[in-house]
Design a protein around this motif. Structure first.
Motif, short mmCIF file in Angstrom:
data_model
loop_
_atom_site.label_atom_id
_atom_site.label_comp_id
_atom_site.label_asym_id
_atom_site.label_seq_id
_atom_site.Cartn_x
_atom_site.Cartn_y
_atom_site.Cartn_z
N ASP A 1 1.70 -19.57 -27.02
CA ASP A 1 1.53 -20.70 -27.05
C ASP A 1 1.57 -21.18 -28.55
N ALA A 2 0.87 -20.42 -29.43
CA ALA A 2 1.09 -20.59 -31.06
C ALA A 2 2.32 -20.34 -31.61
N ILE B 1 5.22 -20.88 -29.83
CA ILE B 1 6.01 -22.06 -29.36
C ILE B 1 5.51 -23.35 -30.23
N GLY B 2 4.28 -23.41 -30.69
CA GLY B 2 4.18 -24.42 -31.60
C GLY B 2 4.68 -24.40 -32.76
N ALA B 3 4.72 -23.07 -33.37
CA ALA B 3 5.02 -23.00 -34.66
C ALA B 3 6.76 -22.97 -34.91
N THR C 1 10.41 -24.50 -35.41
CA THR C 1 10.89 -25.79 -35.82
C THR C 1 12.63 -25.60 -35.83
N ASP D 1 -0.24 -14.54 -29.17
CA ASP D 1 -0.62 -16.19 -28.92
C ASP D 1 0.84 -16.77 -28.48
N ALA E 1 11.78 -22.39 -24.88
CA ALA E 1 11.34 -23.36 -25.91
C ALA E 1 12.04 -23.09 -27.17
N ARG F 1 8.85 -18.12 -21.32
CA ARG F 1 8.70 -19.75 -21.85
C ARG F 1 8.93 -19.72 -23.50
N THR G 1 13.81 -22.38 -37.52
CA THR G 1 13.38 -21.01 -37.10
C THR G 1 14.84 -20.31 -36.59
N VAL H 1 1.85 -16.16 -36.88
CA VAL H 1 0.73 -16.77 -36.03
C VAL H 1 -0.21 -15.68 -35.77
#
Ligand code: PLP
Length: 368
Positions: free
Chosen positions: A151-152, A154-156, A158, A149, A188, A184, A161, A140
């Motif tokens: 949040d990015a 965390i968004g990536a 799966t 980043d 996550a 965080r 991972t 990311v």
């Protein structure tokens, strides 16, 4: 032997496809290539001062015993680190540099198609180890300020991972990722995913700042913190790195260690360095003071650079990176270009930094 002959052997596909590792250039190479003398190397984030006398003496003393195998587990080093960090020795493992420890972590967790997630740009070893393990790189982008980043990331995440790696301070941008953000991320990611926090440069970051061992290990059991004696302790050529984490994770990482990877000289030198923390801290303080001077000078000249917390600064000059690095090298200042992105410059001695600043002064500053 003919070079057109087929190379014997059948490397794994992951190895056959791998580009050869290209280390930073050294001063001698630059001198030979450009017909100059007294080049300086500010390309590999090394410590500019030679090792402490006590460290050299310990290594020399240990040299007379190298007919014997060293302690495979490097128990005295683990115990010394545990005592200094206030953790149990079962929470610590050591390796051949933290690159060696990272290699063990990838070998332990990453296989065919497993996802390895990290911010980019970051440490060059992460994509190489991912490919070597036949894993799948998921990266990311950094933030506009060239930090992580979270949040990015965390968004990536799966279910595929297996490992997340975050360098803080990040190499090459130098920006710190707060441990609150890493907490965080660890929460996550969950216990099926190992979150590696690579703190190779932590000693150069603000002393009153975050501490991943204190803030994360023991709270988030999926976090492994890696550190090294290569940078602040100035022992890059000796090869000793370590990891701090949950005892079960550490035991798994230990299983894949090359036998006797941390050699007798490295163990002796590391113990002496750990015993001389005050002298090491003085050296770190000198580098941090020089970093402040370099940053102030560059910013006054109009350069924009991300907030540095390691023993280096980063000039995000984009497509000009390769040309700028070559121009500096021609006048004997060897720095590290990342083509298309930027140039990383290690903080050296005062005299070396002066030379670097003088060399940079003849280039137009790149602002934001
Ligand atoms: C230099 C560096 C390391 C490790 O170096 P070793 O010499 O292998 O301990 C690890 N991570 C980052 C981000 C580095 O820059």
């Amino acid at each position: 032997m003919s070079t057109t002959e087929r190379t014997p052997g059948r490397p794994r596909a992951a190895v056959a496809d791998l580009p050869a590792y290209r280390p930073g250039r050294d001063a001698q190479q630059a001198e030979a290539e450009h017909g100059i003398t007294d080049a300086i190397k500010l390309a590999s984030n090394e410590n500019p001062e030679p090792p402490l006398a006590a460290v050299v003496e310990a290594i020399a003393a240990a040299a007379t015993g190298v007919n014997r195998y060293a302690d495979h587990r490097a128990t005295p080093v683990r115990e010394a680190l545990a005592a200094r960090l206030g953790v149990d020795a079962a929470c610590i493992t050591v390796g051949s540099g933290s690159s060696g420890v990272l290699h063990q972590i990838f070998s332990t967790y990453v296989a065919d198609g497993d996802e390895v997630l990290f911010p980019w740009r970051s440490f060059e070893v992460y994509p190489i180890y991912t490919r070597l393990a036949a894993g799948r790189q998921v990266d990311v982008a950094l933030t506009a300020d060239l930090g992580v980043d979270v949040d990015a990331l965390i968004g990536a995440l799966t279910p595929a991972t297996k490992v997340v790696v975050v360098a803080t301070p990040n190499n090459p941008t130098g920006v710190v990722c707060p441990t609150a953000d890493l907490a965080r991320l660890a929460a996550a990611a969950g216990d099926d995913t190992i979150v590696v926090v690579d703190e190779a440069y932590r000693e150069f970051a603000p002393a009153d700042g975050d501490d991943a061992v204190r803030d994360l290990v023991g709270i988030h059991h999926n976090v492994v913190v890696t550190r090294t004696l290569s940078k602040a302790q100035g022992l890059a050529g000796l090869r000793l790195g370590y990891a701090i984490g949950h005892p079960g994770v550490i035991a798994d990482i230990d299983k894949v260690a090359v036998p006797f990877a941390v050699n007798a000289l490295a163990q002796a030198g590391a113990l002496a360095a750990l015993d001389n923390a005050a002298a090491i801290n003085e050296r770190v303080a000198r580098i941090v003071a020089e970093r402040t001077r370099v940053v102030d000078t560059l910013r006054a000249a109009g350069w924009w650079l991300p907030e540095p917390a390691g023993n280096f600064v980063y000039l995000p000059v984009g497509d000009a990176a390769a040309d700028l690095a070559l121009a500096l090298e021609r006048v004997g200042v060897v720095v590290r270009p990342f083509a298309g992105d930027g140039v990383r410059i290690t903080i050296g001695t005062e005299a070396e930094n002066d030379r670097m600043l003088t060399a940079l002064a003849s280039h137009p500053a790149v602002g934001r």
